[in-house]
Design a protein around this motif. Structure first.
Motif, PDB file in Angstrom:
ATOM      1  N   PRO A  38       0.802  -1.227   0.000  1.00  0.00           N
ATOM      2  CA  PRO A  38       0.000   0.000   0.000  1.00  0.00           C
ATOM      3  C   PRO A  38       0.837   1.279   0.000  1.00  0.00           C
ATOM      4  O   PRO A  38       0.440   2.284  -0.592  1.00  0.00           O
ATOM      5  CB  PRO A  38      -0.840  -0.118   1.280  1.00  0.00           C
ATOM      6  CG  PRO A  38      -0.921  -1.591   1.538  1.00  0.00           C
ATOM      7  CD  PRO A  38       0.384  -2.152   1.075  1.00  0.00           C
ATOM      8  N   VAL A  39       1.978   1.237   0.679  1.00  0.00           N
ATOM      9  CA  VAL A  39       2.848   2.416   0.709  1.00  0.00           C
ATOM     10  C   VAL A  39       3.371   2.716  -0.694  1.00  0.00           C
ATOM     11  O   VAL A  39       3.425   3.866  -1.136  1.00  0.00           O
ATOM     12  CB  VAL A  39       4.027   2.193   1.685  1.00  0.00           C
ATOM     13  CG1 VAL A  39       5.006   3.368   1.618  1.00  0.00           C
ATOM     14  CG2 VAL A  39       3.503   2.021   3.102  1.00  0.00           C
ATOM     15  N   ILE A  40       3.745   1.653  -1.421  1.00  0.00           N
ATOM     16  CA  ILE A  40       4.232   1.823  -2.787  1.00  0.00           C
ATOM     17  C   ILE A  40       3.098   2.308  -3.685  1.00  0.00           C
ATOM     18  O   ILE A  40       3.287   3.182  -4.547  1.00  0.00           O
ATOM     19  CB  ILE A  40       4.825   0.515  -3.318  1.00  0.00           C
ATOM     20  CG1 ILE A  40       6.086   0.152  -2.520  1.00  0.00           C
ATOM     21  CG2 ILE A  40       5.151   0.616  -4.801  1.00  0.00           C
ATOM     22  CD1 ILE A  40       6.693  -1.174  -2.903  1.00  0.00           C
ATOM     23  N   GLN A  41       1.907   1.736  -3.494  1.00  0.00           N
ATOM     24  CA  GLN A  41       0.754   2.188  -4.288  1.00  0.00           C
ATOM     25  C   GLN A  41       0.526   3.683  -4.122  1.00  0.00           C
ATOM     26  O   GLN A  41       0.312   4.409  -5.102  1.00  0.00           O
ATOM     27  CB  GLN A  41      -0.507   1.431  -3.863  1.00  0.00           C
ATOM     28  CG  GLN A  41      -0.514  -0.039  -4.239  1.00  0.00           C
ATOM     29  CD  GLN A  41      -1.851  -0.681  -3.894  1.00  0.00           C
ATOM     30  OE1 GLN A  41      -2.901  -0.102  -4.118  1.00  0.00           O
ATOM     31  NE2 GLN A  41      -1.810  -1.878  -3.349  1.00  0.00           N
ATOM     32  N   GLU A  42       0.600   4.163  -2.890  1.00  0.00           N
ATOM     33  CA  GLU A  42       0.371   5.585  -2.638  1.00  0.00           C
ATOM     34  C   GLU A  42       1.468   6.434  -3.262  1.00  0.00           C
ATOM     35  O   GLU A  42       1.193   7.506  -3.821  1.00  0.00           O
ATOM     36  CB  GLU A  42       0.295   5.830  -1.119  1.00  0.00           C
ATOM     37  CG  GLU A  42       0.008   7.261  -0.733  1.00  0.00           C
ATOM     38  CD  GLU A  42      -1.297   7.784  -1.317  1.00  0.00           C
ATOM     39  OE1 GLU A  42      -1.369   8.999  -1.598  1.00  0.00           O
ATOM     40  OE2 GLU A  42      -2.235   6.977  -1.505  1.00  0.00           O
ATOM     41  N   ALA A  43       2.720   5.945  -3.204  1.00  0.00           N
ATOM     42  CA  ALA A  43       3.832   6.679  -3.816  1.00  0.00           C
ATOM     43  C   ALA A  43       3.633   6.797  -5.328  1.00  0.00           C
ATOM     44  O   ALA A  43       3.883   7.857  -5.924  1.00  0.00           O
ATOM     45  CB  ALA A  43       5.154   5.987  -3.495  1.00  0.00           C
ATOM     46  N   VAL A  44       3.171   5.723  -5.947  1.00  0.00           N
ATOM     47  CA  VAL A  44       2.935   5.743  -7.392  1.00  0.00           C
ATOM     48  C   VAL A  44       1.790   6.693  -7.725  1.00  0.00           C
ATOM     49  O   VAL A  44       1.872   7.473  -8.694  1.00  0.00           O
ATOM     50  CB  VAL A  44       2.648   4.324  -7.914  1.00  0.00           C
ATOM     51  CG1 VAL A  44       2.168   4.377  -9.364  1.00  0.00           C
ATOM     52  CG2 VAL A  44       3.888   3.449  -7.799  1.00  0.00           C
ATOM     53  N   ARG A  45       0.723   6.669  -6.932  1.00  0.00           N
ATOM     54  CA  ARG A  45      -0.400   7.559  -7.196  1.00  0.00           C
ATOM     55  C   ARG A  45       0.013   9.021  -7.077  1.00  0.00           C
ATOM     56  O   ARG A  45      -0.411   9.870  -7.876  1.00  0.00           O
ATOM     57  CB  ARG A  45      -1.552   7.248  -6.233  1.00  0.00           C
ATOM     58  CG  ARG A  45      -2.207   5.888  -6.462  1.00  0.00           C
ATOM     59  CD  ARG A  45      -3.500   5.748  -5.682  1.00  0.00           C
ATOM     60  NE  ARG A  45      -4.057   4.414  -5.830  1.00  0.00           N
ATOM     61  CZ  ARG A  45      -3.936   3.446  -4.918  1.00  0.00           C
ATOM     62  NH1 ARG A  45      -3.298   3.687  -3.784  1.00  0.00           N
ATOM     63  NH2 ARG A  45      -4.464   2.260  -5.129  1.00  0.00           N
ATOM     64  N   ARG A  46       0.845   9.342  -6.092  1.00  0.00           N
ATOM     65  CA  ARG A  46       1.329  10.714  -5.950  1.00  0.00           C
ATOM     66  C   ARG A  46       2.181  11.097  -7.157  1.00  0.00           C
ATOM     67  O   ARG A  46       2.098  12.229  -7.661  1.00  0.00           O
ATOM     68  CB  ARG A  46       2.124  10.874  -4.662  1.00  0.00           C
ATOM     69  CG  ARG A  46       1.276  10.898  -3.390  1.00  0.00           C
ATOM     70  CD  ARG A  46       2.040  11.496  -2.229  1.00  0.00           C
ATOM     71  NE  ARG A  46       3.258  10.737  -1.947  1.00  0.00           N
ATOM     72  CZ  ARG A  46       3.334   9.726  -1.089  1.00  0.00           C
ATOM     73  NH1 ARG A  46       2.245   9.362  -0.423  1.00  0.00           N
ATOM     74  NH2 ARG A  46       4.461   9.093  -0.884  1.00  0.00           N
ATOM     75  N   ALA A  47       3.012  10.150  -7.621  1.00  0.00           N
ATOM     76  CA  ALA A  47       3.865  10.422  -8.781  1.00  0.00           C
ATOM     77  C   ALA A  47       3.032  10.618 -10.039  1.00  0.00           C
ATOM     78  O   ALA A  47       3.344  11.472 -10.876  1.00  0.00           O
ATOM     79  CB  ALA A  47       4.862   9.278  -8.969  1.00  0.00           C
ATOM     80  N   ALA A  99       0.005  11.832 -10.119  1.00  0.00           N
ATOM     81  CA  ALA A  99      -0.610  13.155 -10.007  1.00  0.00           C
ATOM     82  C   ALA A  99       0.397  14.265 -10.296  1.00  0.00           C
ATOM     83  O   ALA A  99       0.077  15.243 -10.979  1.00  0.00           O
ATOM     84  CB  ALA A  99      -1.210  13.328  -8.615  1.00  0.00           C
ATOM     85  N   SER A 100       1.607  14.116  -9.779  1.00  0.00           N
ATOM     86  CA  SER A 100       2.595  15.182  -9.935  1.00  0.00           C
ATOM     87  C   SER A 100       3.131  15.284 -11.361  1.00  0.00           C
ATOM     88  O   SER A 100       3.449  16.375 -11.832  1.00  0.00           O
ATOM     89  CB  SER A 100       3.759  14.969  -8.961  1.00  0.00           C
ATOM     90  OG  SER A 100       4.473  13.779  -9.281  1.00  0.00           O
ATOM     91  N   THR A 101       3.214  14.153 -12.062  1.00  0.00           N
ATOM     92  CA  THR A 101       3.725  14.181 -13.438  1.00  0.00           C
ATOM     93  C   THR A 101       2.637  14.450 -14.463  1.00  0.00           C
ATOM     94  O   THR A 101       2.920  14.815 -15.603  1.00  0.00           O
ATOM     95  CB  THR A 101       4.398  12.841 -13.795  1.00  0.00           C
ATOM     96  OG1 THR A 101       3.422  11.785 -13.687  1.00  0.00           O
ATOM     97  CG2 THR A 101       5.579  12.560 -12.880  1.00  0.00           C
ATOM     98  N   GLY A 102       1.380  14.251 -14.066  1.00  0.00           N
ATOM     99  CA  GLY A 102       0.289  14.429 -15.017  1.00  0.00           C
ATOM    100  C   GLY A 102       0.143  13.258 -15.970  1.00  0.00           C
ATOM    101  O   GLY A 102      -0.468  13.380 -17.038  1.00  0.00           O
ATOM    102  N   TYR A 103       0.654  12.082 -15.559  1.00  0.00           N
ATOM    103  CA  TYR A 103       0.592  10.903 -16.426  1.00  0.00           C
ATOM    104  C   TYR A 103      -0.847  10.420 -16.569  1.00  0.00           C
ATOM    105  O   TYR A 103      -1.610  10.379 -15.595  1.00  0.00           O
ATOM    106  CB  TYR A 103       1.453   9.781 -15.850  1.00  0.00           C
ATOM    107  CG  TYR A 103       1.385   8.490 -16.636  1.00  0.00           C
ATOM    108  CD1 TYR A 103       2.164   8.298 -17.758  1.00  0.00           C
ATOM    109  CD2 TYR A 103       0.528   7.461 -16.237  1.00  0.00           C
ATOM    110  CE1 TYR A 103       2.104   7.123 -18.481  1.00  0.00           C
ATOM    111  CE2 TYR A 103       0.453   6.282 -16.950  1.00  0.00           C
ATOM    112  CZ  TYR A 103       1.243   6.113 -18.075  1.00  0.00           C
ATOM    113  OH  TYR A 103       1.177   4.951 -18.786  1.00  0.00           O
ATOM    114  N   ALA A 104      -1.224  10.048 -17.787  1.00  0.00           N
ATOM    115  CA  ALA A 104      -2.523   9.433 -18.060  1.00  0.00           C
ATOM    116  C   ALA A 104      -2.279   8.140 -18.816  1.00  0.00           C
ATOM    117  O   ALA A 104      -1.556   8.145 -19.818  1.00  0.00           O
ATOM    118  CB  ALA A 104      -3.412  10.358 -18.879  1.00  0.00           C
TER     119      ALA A 104
END
Length: 365
Positions: free
Chosen positions: A39-48, A50-55
């Motif tokens: 879950p910690v890794i999942q949250e880190a990826v989700r933040r990344a 959002a910050s990069t604007g990846y779709a």
């Protein structure tokens, strides 16, 4: 997942991986919803993300998962069949004098369907999935729905049928296509569905009218070949009979306000002293109230009126309707959940989920 189809200059999986401090493969697993990721890794990826604007690239993702993340939301019913091949290819207003347009117009005019769409969208959207609205009021249109799904243009179908003898549910199951139906099918079909306990809802309406002191009670039904209508009528009749009223007056409607008005006119002509009415949906109850006001009858003092659905029509009615609530939004969301479950387990058994109704007391009864 590949970024080969991504336009130059847009964020990539590698950009997200660098921002999150994980591997590209880990980012791909999180984005694709693979389980067993910390879950910690999942949250880190989700933040990344959002910050990069990846779709995510849906075209590339579809190549990997063979899923479109599109769901066909199909309103199926009876329309006028084209008489010739030329008619079948013509626009609705040319082929059938506007009947196709009439069908879609009735759908959009009925607040019930808006509630279905709301429930489906609210469930699918957070999961990155989207509905594609389709209409299947003729045999040609039903064949188009089946072809659309067979071609992989959508992952499955959520079907709302307005016609008792609708062949579409059977067509979908015969083709092995994943689908879920709103309301119990009239024909035998190996298909999951959601429904409300119609007889229980009608019982609530009957008991409320009797508790108000109504004794000359009538009901406005929907089309009597529809299973839900049959169940509502049976529940209402049984409850009345159990309370010393073996006969109730009946008028058949078509779930529209206009048909409710016509049915109420007929009931008043045949039973001018009636003092209670249960209509099988809110639109027909609204029509009944309109006619009663025109005839100088006070609602509820002279005639109490109860509807079914608890739609926006119940609040718009004057007076606001007492009605049997079916939780349409929750039922529609459950349809979507069952379909997604089926997509994950294609060989799973068909199932049904039945919701309980409740009585919402307002000013009409």
């Amino acid at each position: 997942m590949t970024d080969d189809l991504r336009p130059a200059g847009t964020p990539t999986l590698e950009d997200v991986a660098r921002a999150a401090g994980v591997s590209r493969a880990t980012v791909s697993r999180v984005i694709n919803g693979v389980r067993n990721v910390d879950p910690v890794i999942q949250e880190a990826v989700r933040r990344a993300v959002a910050s990069t604007g990846y779709a995510p690239n849906r075209a590339a993702r579809s190549l990997v998962t063979r899923r479109t993340d599109a769901i066909a939301l199909v309103v199926s019913g009876a329309g006028v069949e084209p008489e010739t091949e030329a008619d079948a290819d013509a626009p609705a207003d040319e082929a059938d004098g506007g009947e196709g347009a009439s069908f879609t117009g009735q759908v959009f005019a009925d607040p019930f369907f808006g509630r279905v769409v709301t429930g489906v969208v609210n469930y699918l959207r957070p999961r990155g999935m989207h509905p594609v609205l389709m209409f299947a009021e003729t045999s040609r249109a039903r064949e188009d729905v089946v072809a659309f799904l067979r071609q992989g243009s959508a992952d499955g179908a959520l079907v709302v049928s307005t016609h008792a003898e609708d062949p579409l549910p059977g067509m979908l199951t015969d083709a092995g296509l994943p689908a879920v139906l709103y309301a119990r099918p009239a024909r035998a079909a190996r298909i999951s569905y959601v429904d409300v306990a119609h007889q229980d809802g009608a019982r609530l309406a009957a008991e409320h009218l009797l508790a108000r002191g109504c004794r000359r009670i009538a009901t406005i039904t929907g089309p009597l070949d529809v299973p839900a209508v049959q169940e509502r009528l049976a529940g209402f009749r049984d409850t009345m009979a159990q309370n010393g009223h073996p006969y109730i007056a009946i008028a058949e409607g078509r779930f529209t306000q206009e048909s409710g008005e016509t049915a109420m006119e007929r009931l008043l002509a045949e039973h001018p002293d009636l003092d209670g009415v249960f209509a099988a949906n809110d639109l027909m109850a609204t029509g009944a109230c309109h006619v009663l006001r025109e005839r100088g009858k006070r609602v509820p003092e002279d005639v109490a009126v109860i509807g079914f659905d608890d739609s926006s029509a119940a609040l718009a009615c004057r007076p606001p309707l007492t009605t049997v609530r079916q939780p349409v939004e929750a039922m529609a969301a459950e349809m979507a959940r069952l379909l997604i479950e089926r997509l994950g387990k294609p060989e799973g058994a068909a199932t049904s989920v039945i919701f309980e109704p409740s009585l919402v007391v307002r000013d009409s009864a």
